[in-house]
Design a protein around this motif. Structure first.
Motif: not given
Length: 361
Positions: A270-279, A296-300, A315-324
């Motif tokens: 889809n074209s879902m955006s935002g982060d997973l902070v509250n998942i 989707m973006e932000g840190s995991l 969560v592949s092929y999104n825009r997540f960043e930061g450390p593992f």
């Protein structure tokens, strides 16, 4: 003396068996019409078809209530995967006491006969995996005793008629893998399992999830649905499976969506955006979470230790960043993990080698 004996013999052979037909002739004729219309001579199993009475001779697939041997009425017809080829005859409606019709996995062609709407005792109908085409006839909506209906994997087209809501007893509806189009009407309040996947449905998702008290499975994947996810998306209290993948949904994952029952969620493609902070708060019982191919973006790098039941995370092929995320190595049942195609950096922690359940990384 001899003449009397002959006369007696004549008497014995001159009266036909009056119990020939235990079922009405119209029902036997309807069965034979099905036989001839679908090339019965080539069926995989045609045991006793055409021989005497269908109940007395126990024609293959012809049964009574609950699949038992029928006595005087045909209420159960199961010719699944039996090499039926051709259209269903309109006379099928003469099986007026049929409760169960199972003709899946054949090569039945043509359209659904409009006369099917006269079969008012039907409770289960399975015509899946055939080559039916055309629209769903309006008379089909007369089947208000139907509880389970599977017309999936055909070539049906057109829109879902609004009068579908009059089929108030239906709980399991599968129309997946057709060419049905238009919007999805809000008509499924008593549904437990609804599959409209792999069609051409479009528009926003307007189902009244907060009123779908018994919904357990919803599959709307591979359509052209769009817009944001409704605020009531997780309101069905018994829902365990939701697949909305490969549509055109957009917007962020709503932080106030909470489901204590959902175990499978697929929003891939889809074209879902935002982060997973509250998942973790939203889906405490989730077992399979697939969010691949979105934006989707932000840190995991957050606390994953609350996901006691999580076995698949994609969560592949999104825009997540930061450390593992280190804490993900502490998820006890995690088996499949896919984070490829993001902008994450750093090294994978050695602790991931201690995850005995992990099979795919």
């Amino acid at each position: 003396m001899w003449k009397l004996v002959v006369l007696g013999l004549v008497v014995l052979v001159s009266f036909p068996d009056v119990s020939y037909s235990a079922i009405p002739p119209s029902e036997r004729e309807a069965l034979m019409d099905i036989y001839y219309a679908t090339l019965g001579k080539n069926w995989k199993n045609k045991r006793h078809w055409g021989d005497g009475d269908p109940c007395q001779k126990e024609w293959y697939g012809v049964r009574g209530d609950g699949g038992s041997t029928c006595a005087s009425e045909v209420s159960f017809l199961n010719l699944t995967d039996n090499l039926l080829v051709g259209p269903l005859p309109s006379s099928i409606s003469n099986l007026t006491r049929l409760n169960t019709l199972l003709l899946a996995s054949n090569s039945i062609t043509g359209s659904l006969p409009s006369t099917i709407g006269r079969m008012l005792t039907l409770a289960q109908i399975d015509l899946s995996s055939n080559s039916l085409e055309g629209t769903i006839p309006s008379t089909f909506l007369n089947l208000r005793s139907v509880v389970i209906c599977d017309l999936s994997k055909n070539m049906l087209e057109g829109i879902l008629p609004p009068a579908l809501g009059t089929m108030t007893n239906i709980t399991n509806l599968n129309l997946g893998y057709n060419s049905l189009a238009g919007s999805i009407p809000d008509l499924f309040l008593k549904m437990t399992d609804l599959d409209l996947s792999n069609n051409l449905f479009s528009g926003s998702l307007v189902l009244s999830f907060d009123q779908m008290k018994v919904l357990q499975t919803l599959k709307l994947n591979n359509n052209a649905l769009s817009g944001s996810l409704p605020s009531t998306l997780f309101s069905a209290p018994q829902q365990k499976t939701m697949d909305l993948s490969h549509n055109n949904f957009e917007g962020s994952f709503p932080a106030d969506l909470v489901s204590t029952a959902l175990t499978y969620l697929n929003l891939a493609g889809n074209s879902m955006s935002g982060d997973l902070v509250n998942i973790a708060t939203c889906l405490p019982k989730i077992e399979t979470l697939i969010l691949s191919d979105n934006i989707m973006e932000g840190s995991l790098d957050m606390n994953w230790t609350n996901f006691d039941d999580l076995s698949t995370l994609d969560v592949s092929y999104n825009r997540f960043e930061g450390p593992f995320p280190i804490s993900i190595t502490m998820v006890p049942r995690l088996r499949d993990l896919d984070m490829t195609g993001n902008a994450m950096e750093g090294t994978i922690p050695f602790d991931i080698g201690d995850m005995n359940s992990l099979a795919l990384l």
